[in-house]
Enzyme design. Structure first.
Site, PDB file in Angstrom:
ATOM      1  N   GLY A 108       0.838  -1.205   0.000  1.00 20.63           N
ATOM      2  CA  GLY A 108       0.000   0.000   0.000  1.00 20.63           C
ATOM      3  C   GLY A 108       0.865   1.243   0.000  1.00 20.63           C
ATOM      4  O   GLY A 108       1.997   1.233  -0.506  1.00 20.63           O
ATOM      5  N   GLY A 114       4.171   0.821   2.250  1.00 21.58           N
ATOM      6  CA  GLY A 114       5.005  -0.247   1.690  1.00 21.58           C
ATOM      7  C   GLY A 114       5.638   0.161   0.364  1.00 21.58           C
ATOM      8  O   GLY A 114       6.836  -0.048   0.135  1.00 21.58           O
ATOM      9  N   ASN A 150      -5.659  -5.359  12.910  1.00 22.54           N
ATOM     10  CA  ASN A 150      -4.252  -5.444  12.502  1.00 22.54           C
ATOM     11  C   ASN A 150      -3.495  -6.548  13.234  1.00 22.54           C
ATOM     12  O   ASN A 150      -2.533  -7.092  12.701  1.00 22.54           O
ATOM     13  CB  ASN A 150      -3.566  -4.083  12.673  1.00 22.54           C
ATOM     14  CG  ASN A 150      -3.924  -3.140  11.534  1.00 22.54           C
ATOM     15  OD1 ASN A 150      -4.596  -3.529  10.589  1.00 22.54           O
ATOM     16  ND2 ASN A 150      -3.472  -1.893  11.616  1.00 22.54           N
ATOM     17  N   ASN A 162       0.016  -0.214  12.742  1.00 23.66           N
ATOM     18  CA  ASN A 162      -0.455   0.365  14.010  1.00 23.66           C
ATOM     19  C   ASN A 162      -1.527  -0.497  14.668  1.00 23.66           C
ATOM     20  O   ASN A 162      -2.202  -1.248  13.988  1.00 23.66           O
ATOM     21  CB  ASN A 162      -1.028   1.763  13.726  1.00 23.66           C
ATOM     22  CG  ASN A 162       0.051   2.818  13.771  1.00 23.66           C
ATOM     23  OD1 ASN A 162       0.848   2.854  14.695  1.00 23.66           O
ATOM     24  ND2 ASN A 162       0.084   3.663  12.758  1.00 23.66           N
ATOM     25  N   ARG A 180       8.849  14.809  12.487  1.00 25.89           N
ATOM     26  CA  ARG A 180       7.780  15.816  12.554  1.00 25.89           C
ATOM     27  C   ARG A 180       8.189  16.957  13.480  1.00 25.89           C
ATOM     28  O   ARG A 180       8.027  18.130  13.142  1.00 25.89           O
ATOM     29  CB  ARG A 180       6.479  15.156  13.024  1.00 25.89           C
ATOM     30  CG  ARG A 180       5.891  14.266  11.951  1.00 25.89           C
ATOM     31  CD  ARG A 180       4.603  13.597  12.367  1.00 25.89           C
ATOM     32  NE  ARG A 180       4.001  12.938  11.221  1.00 25.89           N
ATOM     33  CZ  ARG A 180       3.308  11.796  11.269  1.00 25.89           C
ATOM     34  NH1 ARG A 180       3.111  11.190  12.432  1.00 25.89           N
ATOM     35  NH2 ARG A 180       2.816  11.271  10.170  1.00 25.89           N
ATOM     36  N   HIS A 218       3.779   5.139  20.425  1.00 27.11           N
ATOM     37  CA  HIS A 218       3.434   5.915  19.234  1.00 27.11           C
ATOM     38  C   HIS A 218       1.946   6.228  19.305  1.00 27.11           C
ATOM     39  O   HIS A 218       1.120   5.570  18.713  1.00 27.11           O
ATOM     40  CB  HIS A 218       3.755   5.089  17.993  1.00 27.11           C
ATOM     41  CG  HIS A 218       3.563   5.817  16.705  1.00 27.11           C
ATOM     42  ND1 HIS A 218       4.059   7.073  16.470  1.00 27.11           N
ATOM     43  CD2 HIS A 218       2.938   5.446  15.566  1.00 27.11           C
ATOM     44  CE1 HIS A 218       3.744   7.435  15.234  1.00 27.11           C
ATOM     45  NE2 HIS A 218       3.059   6.467  14.664  1.00 27.11           N
TER      46      HIS A 218
HETATM   47  N1  APR Z   1      -1.091  -9.713   3.955  1.00 26.66           N
HETATM   48  C1  APR Z   1      -0.455  -8.850   3.122  1.00 26.66           C
HETATM   49  N2  APR Z   1      -0.909  -7.593   2.897  1.00 26.66           N
HETATM   50  C2  APR Z   1      -2.020  -7.211   3.522  1.00 26.66           C
HETATM   51  C3  APR Z   1      -2.718  -8.054   4.410  1.00 26.66           C
HETATM   52  C4  APR Z   1      -2.212  -9.363   4.612  1.00 26.66           C
HETATM   53  N3  APR Z   1      -2.816 -10.250   5.431  1.00 26.66           N
HETATM   54  N4  APR Z   1      -3.807  -7.385   4.877  1.00 26.66           N
HETATM   55  C5  APR Z   1      -3.774  -6.159   4.328  1.00 26.66           C
HETATM   56  N5  APR Z   1      -2.705  -6.042   3.507  1.00 26.66           N
HETATM   57  C6  APR Z   1      -2.301  -4.922   2.668  1.00 26.66           C
HETATM   58  C7  APR Z   1      -3.483  -4.207   2.019  1.00 26.66           C
HETATM   59  O1  APR Z   1      -3.977  -4.935   0.906  1.00 26.66           O
HETATM   60  C8  APR Z   1      -2.854  -2.875   1.622  1.00 26.66           C
HETATM   61  O2  APR Z   1      -2.377  -2.879   0.285  1.00 26.66           O
HETATM   62  O3  APR Z   1      -1.682  -3.908   3.435  1.00 26.66           O
HETATM   63  C9  APR Z   1      -1.688  -2.724   2.630  1.00 26.66           C
HETATM   64  C10 APR Z   1      -1.844  -1.508   3.539  1.00 26.66           C
HETATM   65  O4  APR Z   1      -1.723  -0.395   2.741  1.00 26.66           O
HETATM   66  P1  APR Z   1      -2.579   0.950   2.945  1.00 26.66           P
HETATM   67  O5  APR Z   1      -4.007   0.607   3.141  1.00 26.66           O
HETATM   68  O6  APR Z   1      -2.198   1.880   1.840  1.00 26.66           O
HETATM   69  O7  APR Z   1      -2.055   1.504   4.358  1.00 26.66           O
HETATM   70  P2  APR Z   1      -0.708   2.301   4.645  1.00 26.66           P
HETATM   71  O8  APR Z   1      -0.983   3.752   4.585  1.00 26.66           O
HETATM   72  O9  APR Z   1       0.386   1.737   3.812  1.00 26.66           O
HETATM   73  O10 APR Z   1      -0.492   1.934   6.178  1.00 26.66           O
HETATM   74  C11 APR Z   1      -0.116   0.627   6.574  1.00 26.66           C
HETATM   75  O11 APR Z   1       1.105   1.363   8.482  1.00 26.66           O
HETATM   76  O12 APR Z   1       1.298   3.497   9.318  1.00 26.66           O
HETATM   77  C12 APR Z   1       0.662   2.266   9.450  1.00 26.66           C
HETATM   78  O13 APR Z   1      -1.470   2.787  10.462  1.00 26.66           O
HETATM   79  C13 APR Z   1      -0.823   2.394   9.285  1.00 26.66           C
HETATM   80  O14 APR Z   1      -1.375   0.177   9.991  1.00 26.66           O
HETATM   81  C14 APR Z   1      -1.204   1.002   8.857  1.00 26.66           C
HETATM   82  C15 APR Z   1       0.022   0.542   8.073  1.00 26.66           C
END
Ligand code: APR
Length: 309
Positions: free
Chosen positions: A11, A14, A95, A120, A151, A175
């Protein structure tokens, strides 16, 4: 040969981690996500940026874990991100399921890896990854303090109209809303900001730092921050892979330091090729120590809710 870094979750955070890791030529990157095509598409897109940016790293994407085998380092960003009105703690159970399952998969295939957790609520997710992986504590850590300090440094630089490069900041604790920015240890060219700004301005910057994540969530509305979090992860990745012995605030396992036992909380550490090579105990005033203790109690509650203590 370049080391392999696996990034779970393709996402926003990542993908940013993958991009910066490649741009700095730190490692080959494997992106993993449950959404079909997403990690493959982003990895290929980043690979095709290589000729323009001038990096030769291999980037691959997968919905499975076989390609992650033998990673030196695994960054876990899988999970859901905050929406407006949500706290990081609201993400706890969703999560936890995701991070627990992901940890099982990566730990089996990369038994010698260092795990950097980003999902998180950060401190509880890091503790969970440590428990589930069975890894020694020095190979499991969470990214929060680097971001919170970045920040704080941004706001200090803006306030004093100086280069961000001349700033330094420490933010300790969990955090969340109870994080502990330390103005006495936050400096411009070595001068504590408490000597450069009146107390009410220092307090305003501290408050904005604490609310820094929520400020971005309120603006974006559809998710949470990712450029600064991604950059912060990659600073840790670089410190580890290049064995830099960099001192950074990271979420690590405490065994009595700062009067905190059996919890993952943010404190200054030395990062090198073995992971967390040393935990630094800096001297705190009774107020600062009290704030850190309170912050850790909030973390303990979440960890207890997960049945980890
Ligand atoms: N296995 C692999 N990937 C997964 C799984 C899983 N079981 N479950 C969810 N995902 C993937 C989602 O498909 C998505 O592409 O995790 C990704 C998360 O990406 P975003 O929704 O864009 O979130 P992001 O802003 O990257 O934040 C990720 O980091 O800062 C923290 O609070 C935030 O917990 C969140 C994490």
């Amino acid at each position: 040969m370049r080391p392999k870094v696996t990034v779970i979750g393709a996402g926003n955070v990542g993908a940013t981690v993958a991009q910066l890791t490649a741009e700095k030529e730190l490692a080959d990157v494997v992106l993993v996500d449950i959404i079909e095509g997403l990690p493959q598409g982003k990895a290929l897109d980043l690979l095709e940026a290589g000729p323009v940016e001038g990096y030769d790293c291999r980037l691959t994407g997968s919905n499975g874990y076989d390609a992650t085998a033998g990673s030196a380092l695994v960054v876990i960003t899988a999970g859901i991100a905050r929406k407006p009105g949500m706290t990081r703690d609201d993400l706890l159970h969703t999560n936890a399921k995701i991070v627990g399952a992901v940890t099982d998969e990566v730990a089996r295939r990369s038994p010698d890896a260092i795990l950097v957790v980003v999902s998180n609520p950060l401190d509880a997710m890091t503790q969970l990854a440590w428990k589930r992986s069975g890894f020694p504590a020095h190979r499991v850590l969470g990214m929060a303090g680097v971001l919170d300090a970045a920040r704080f440094r941004t706001f200090i630089a803006q306030e004093l109209n100086v280069s961000v490069e001349s700033t330094f900041a420490f933010v300790l604790g969990g955090h969340g809303d109870t994080m502990v920015p330390l103005p006495r240890y936050s400096t411009v060219a070595g001068i504590p900001i408490t000597e450069l700004l009146p107390p009410d301005r220092v307090e305003a910057l501290v408050k904005r730092t604490r609310d820094g994540g929520a400020e971005i969530v309120a603006l974006l509305k559809t998710g949470s921050a990712y450029y600064a979090p991604g950059a912060s992860v990659v600073e840790m990745v670089e410190a580890i892979l290049k064995d830099k012995k960099k001192i950074l605030p990271c979420c690590v396992h405490l065994t009595g330091q700062y009067g905190i036992t059996d919890l993952f909380v943010g404190v200054p550490v030395k990062l090198g090729r073995r992971g967390v090579e040393e935990i630094l105990e800096i001297r705190l005033t009774p107020e600062e120590a009290g704030a850190l203790k309170r912050s850790s109690e909030g973390v303990r509650e979440l960890v207890q809710k997960l049945g980890l203590l």
